[in-house]
Scaffold this motif. Structure first.
Motif, PDB file in Angstrom:
ATOM      1  N   UNK A   1      -4.191  14.073  11.397  1.00  0.00           N
ATOM      2  CA  UNK A   1      -3.329  13.225  10.577  1.00  0.00           C
ATOM      3  C   UNK A   1      -1.865  13.362  10.958  1.00  0.00           C
ATOM      4  N   UNK A   2      -1.462  14.575  11.345  1.00  0.00           N
ATOM      5  CA  UNK A   2      -0.024  14.819  11.502  1.00  0.00           C
ATOM      6  C   UNK A   2       0.406  15.153  12.928  1.00  0.00           C
TER       7      UNK A   2
ATOM      8  N   UNK B   1       0.780  15.876   3.341  1.00  0.00           N
ATOM      9  CA  UNK B   1      -0.679  15.889   3.296  1.00  0.00           C
ATOM     10  C   UNK B   1      -1.239  15.250   2.033  1.00  0.00           C
TER      11      UNK B   1
ATOM     12  N   UNK C   1      -4.629  13.673   1.646  1.00  0.00           N
ATOM     13  CA  UNK C   1      -5.539  14.155   2.684  1.00  0.00           C
ATOM     14  C   UNK C   1      -6.528  15.165   2.124  1.00  0.00           C
TER      15      UNK C   1
ATOM     16  N   UNK D   1      -2.801   5.287  12.905  1.00  0.00           N
ATOM     17  CA  UNK D   1      -2.654   6.275  13.972  1.00  0.00           C
ATOM     18  C   UNK D   1      -3.554   7.467  13.681  1.00  0.00           C
TER      19      UNK D   1
ATOM     20  N   UNK E   1       1.376   6.869   1.316  1.00  0.00           N
ATOM     21  CA  UNK E   1       1.522   8.303   1.517  1.00  0.00           C
ATOM     22  C   UNK E   1       2.568   8.595   2.577  1.00  0.00           C
TER      23      UNK E   1
ATOM     24  N   UNK F   1       2.931  10.688   4.888  1.00  0.00           N
ATOM     25  CA  UNK F   1       2.636  10.975   6.289  1.00  0.00           C
ATOM     26  C   UNK F   1       2.609   9.708   7.142  1.00  0.00           C
TER      27      UNK F   1
ATOM     28  N   UNK G   1       5.250   5.727  10.728  1.00  0.00           N
ATOM     29  CA  UNK G   1       4.656   4.651  11.519  1.00  0.00           C
ATOM     30  C   UNK G   1       4.772   3.296  10.823  1.00  0.00           C
TER      31      UNK G   1
ATOM     32  N   UNK H   1       4.039  -1.547  11.123  1.00  0.00           N
ATOM     33  CA  UNK H   1       3.363  -2.562  10.326  1.00  0.00           C
ATOM     34  C   UNK H   1       4.309  -3.657   9.847  1.00  0.00           C
TER      35      UNK H   1
END
Ligand SMILES: Nc1nc2c(ncn2[C@@H]2O[C@H](COP(=O)(O)OP(=O)(O)OP(=O)(O)O)[C@@H](O)[C@H]2O)c(=O)[nH]1
Ligand SMILES: [Mg+2]
Lengths: 546, 211
Positions: free
Chosen positions: A198-199, A220, A223, A323, B77, B79, B83, B87
């Motif tokens: 994820x990171x 997180x 997650x 990603x 979220x 994280x 990115x 989008x």
């Protein structure tokens, strides 16, 4: 390839540790029975055959059930009540509504904390409430580090604590399962890798470089569900134990047809995805890889597992574009993953709204951040082909109809359950490690019984893969069942039988099972995961969308 | 700025088709996915936090035009923030969603607005501020007027919605479509200074392929 390595192998050396750090194994509590072997045996009778020096070249399954003098051991009380190391975390179990959750709480904890001792993740309950516990752990770890040592594991009579330092993260497992320290360590490695997925490693390093006390939970958030799924999957499934993907059984002609369609759709996309997978309920239907990736054998099972855990059980409505890092491939880079359910329309007509029922998820892995439309086009292309040929309906029906099989299917009534991982086969297959096992049926329907069964599997696995004394065959009489582990150069097999079966009987059953597995291999496994070449870039002006 | 998929006079008489990219932004669990799901499927169900971004399409047949929305429902979220520009690049409209029962999410929406203002010129993008979970009246932390006032000063569309009770969900997307078409008309009447009117069809669809 990492995937093929048995999980009892030592952890990979990615862990930055002081090079000269001596590793301390602390035995906090003396084990009452003075067994010479490092493992605490709890079973009744055991018989074992040692690995042959040449790596066990067992040609045919005709081992003589010759008896060896298996040392009979006293059966230590199955439930040790001594709560030598009651953690505050366990008391929280009482506060939790779900009693089952409370019970699990006592079974295994997994914690992730930062170097500064900040809680990041806890398998059970609120990690905030556990701040004090984690603080103690961190203090323990740094105390030992200050002496130039690294703490790796603490074994007590009924608990194993394993510490795994990975970059700026400390992962801790407190387990009352029968998993060995090596198996627990491997599980922690998976947790770490899922966090990386994820990171990325660089991403984590950057935030901590900026601020050592950074609260990684901010990154997180959300997650936890992914990590919980990973760990609960590990509790009653062979994926992590065997380092292999669980396949969905499918009639061979259908699998071949779907694989072919997937390969063609993937190869035609521009840019072509590096990897294309079909999964249902976390089980693999088929996979196709770009030839370059397939030949390099670089895409390993553990990365695949992380990807399937993240996206393979369905992704909700819409088409996902995210990603994702595959840490074994490259811990610092991102791929872009596309995931969507196939045959949305059919699904809706089905009416029951059961997204889980017949849902097949397509996962495409792209190296292009702008690859979404190409991936979406690839999905449409695949969907059209499958629909026109009627395969989409067949596939959905196969998944809905419970694509698994019961333990009685191989036709051996003494057999209650098994795990089977082939170690040979077409080369393409070996690059995609797979295993099969029947659905868990009576008496393994409750979570408690399932955990007990997988405890036994873990125990057998750690015994046969013991680095000190690897075994080829292990016959183990437990309290409520009898198990036989059998490892050759061709397969790894763990069978669970009714308690009264003899060693000769068990070998007979497994021999029968092996015949059945051979006969059904095209139904059980993805024998020819198709590689493909990416199409040459189309002339400009070509539309990415169909 | 819109992408016209087909020449206006091609198929159904004189009705052109426009493809617009719409992005949903906002903190986690304010109900972005629920809004998208309500709008596209007219249903409400419990959803998990979005991974990365979810893509939906919805076609609106209006009197004057067909509008195809490509909806990018981003993950709130943290994280995924790094990115997110991935989008919202090339978006024609953005919905900044907050939860009326959580004041902090409005502040977060304001930060998103700052990001968008850095990326886009005011006439390049239609922005709507959306206060979701209007059904949670008892837990309200943000007064209607507060959202309204902020939207007014910034020149944003504004609506309070409930994905759960299906309140004003269609309306907000309709308002966005109308605003986009309105801008389309203005551009057509005033000779294009921006160079990218709906005339350059050759390039327009291909552009979708990369953003
Ligand atoms: N009462 C109420 N609850 C809602 C409404 N919309 C969404 N929810 C709930 O809010 C929670 C979060 O909704 P999501 O749609 O997943 O939120 P999100 O903004 O997509 O979250 P991320 O994907 O993490 O960014 C879910 O439990 C929804 O059921 C609403 O209008 N009213
Ligand atoms: Mg969402």
């Amino acid at each position: 390839m990492m995937a093929a390595t048995p999980s009892s192998s030592p952890p990979r050396s990615g862990t930055p540790q002081p090079p000269d750090a001596a590793e301390t194994e602390l035995a906090v509590m003396a084990v009452a029975a003075s067994t010479s072997s490092p493992e605490c045996r709890q079973g009744g009778e055991e018989e074992e055959e040692e690995e042959e020096a040449a790596g066990g070249v067992v040609a045919a399954p005709t081992l003589s059930p010759e008896c060896q003098h298996g040392g009979e051991e006293e059966v230590t009380a199955a439930v040790t009540t001594a709560a030598a190391m009651t953690l505050p975390g366990c008391r929280r179990g009482a506060e939790e509504d779900v009693t089952a959750a409370g019970w699990r709480c006592r079974r295994k904890h997994v914690f992730v904390l930062s170097e500064a001792g900040k809680p990041i993740y806890s398998r059970h309950g609120n990690e905030e409430a556990l701040a004090a516990t984690m603080g103690v752990m961190m203090a323990l770890v740094s105390f030992i580090q200050s002496g130039g040592n690294a703490i790796r594991a603490i074994c007590s009579e009924d608990r194993t604590l394993v510490f795994e330092q990975r970059g700026p993260l400390l992962l801790v497992s407190v387990s009352r399962t029968r998993q060995s320290a090596a198996q627990l360590r491997r599980e922690l490695a998976f947790v770490h890798e899922q966090i990386l997925s994820l990171l990325t490693r660089g991403g984590i390093a950057r935030v901590f470089a900026r601020r050592r006390g950074y609260d990684l939970r901010r990154l997180l958030a959300g997650a936890e569900a992914v990590l919980d799924r990973l760990l609960s999957g590990a509790a009653a499934d062979g994926r992590l134990l065997l380092g292999a993907a669980r396949c969905l059984p499918l009639p061979a002609p259908l699998r071949r047809a779907v694989s072919g369609a997937l390969r063609r759709a993937a190869a035609a996309a521009v840019p072509a995805p590096a990897l294309a997978l079909l999964a249902a309920g976390g089980r693999l239907v088929t996979a196709a890889r770009q030839r370059a990736l397939a030949e390099g054998g670089q895409l390993c099972a553990s990365d695949l597992h992380l990807l399937l855990n993240l996206l393979g059980s369905g992704v909700g409505a819409g088409e996902v574009w995210t990603p994702v890092c595959l840490p074994h491939f490259n811990p610092d880079g991102y791929f872009y993953a596309y995931a969507a359910a196939l045959g949305e329309e059919e699904e809706e007509e089905g009416g029951t709204g059961g997204r889980t029922s017949g849902a097949v998820t397509l996962i495409l892995l792209s190296t292009e951040r702008e690859g979404f439309y190409a991936a979406a086009g690839c999905r449409r292309h695949l969907e059209d082909t499958l629909r026109v040929q009627g395969w989409l309906g067949e596939l959905a029906a196969a998944v809905r109809g419970g694509a698994g099989y019961g333990p009685s299917r191989p036709g051996a009534p003494e057999l209650r359950h098994f795990l089977y991982k082939p170690l040979e086969g077409p080369e393409e297959m070996q690059q995609l490690p797979q295993f099969t096992s029947p659905e868990l049926e009576d008496p393994y329907t409750s979570e408690e019984e399932q955990h007990r069964l997988f405890d036994l599997y873990h125990y057998l696995h750690s015994r046969v893969h013991s680095p000190h004394r690897p075994l080829r065959l292990l016959y183990h009489v437990a309290e409520k069942e009898t198990l036989l582990a059998w490892v050759t150069s061709k397969f790894e097999l763990y069978g669970c039988f009714s308690p009264l079966v003899t060693k000769a009987g068990a070998i007979g059953v497994l021999t029968k099972l092996l015949r059945w597995l051979k006969k059904e291999e095209d139904w059980l496994f993805i024998r020819y995961p198709p590689p493909y070449c990416a199409a040459p870039a189309r002339p400009e002006g070509a539309e990415a969308e169909g | 700025m819109a992408q016209e998929a087909m020449p206006g006079t091609f198929l159904e008489g004189i009705r052109p088709t426009y493809i617009y990219k719409v992005v949903l932004l906002g903190s986690t669990s304010v109900g972005k996915s629920s809004l998208a799901y309500r709008y596209v499927k007219n249903d409400f169900k419990e959803s998990l936090p979005t991974v990365g971004c979810s893509f939906f399409t919805q076609t609106l047949n209006l009197e004057v035009a067909t509008v195809k929305f490509e909806i990018w429902d981003t993950a709130g979220q943290e994280k995924y923030h790094s990115v997110c520009h991935l989008y919202y690049r090339g978006a024609h409209a953005a919905l900044l969603v907050y939860d009326i029962a959580n004041k902090e999410t409005l502040n977060r929406a304001k930060l998103w607005l700052r990001d968008l203002e850095k990326e886009f010129l005011p006439d390049e993008i239609v922005i709507a501020l959306v206060g979701n979970k209007m059904d949670l009246a008892a837990e309200r932390e943000v007064a209607t007027e507060e959202g309204e006032e902020f939207a007014r000063t910034k020149g944003l569309l504004f609506m309070e919605t409930s994905a759960k009770s299906n309140h004003q969900v269609n309306d907000i997307f309709m308002a966005i479509a109308q605003e986009l078409l309105q801008r389309e008309r203005q551009k057509a009447s005033a000779p294009s200074l921006h160079g990218r009117s709906t005339v350059d069809l050759g390039e327009s669809r291909a552009r979708t392929g990369c953003c």
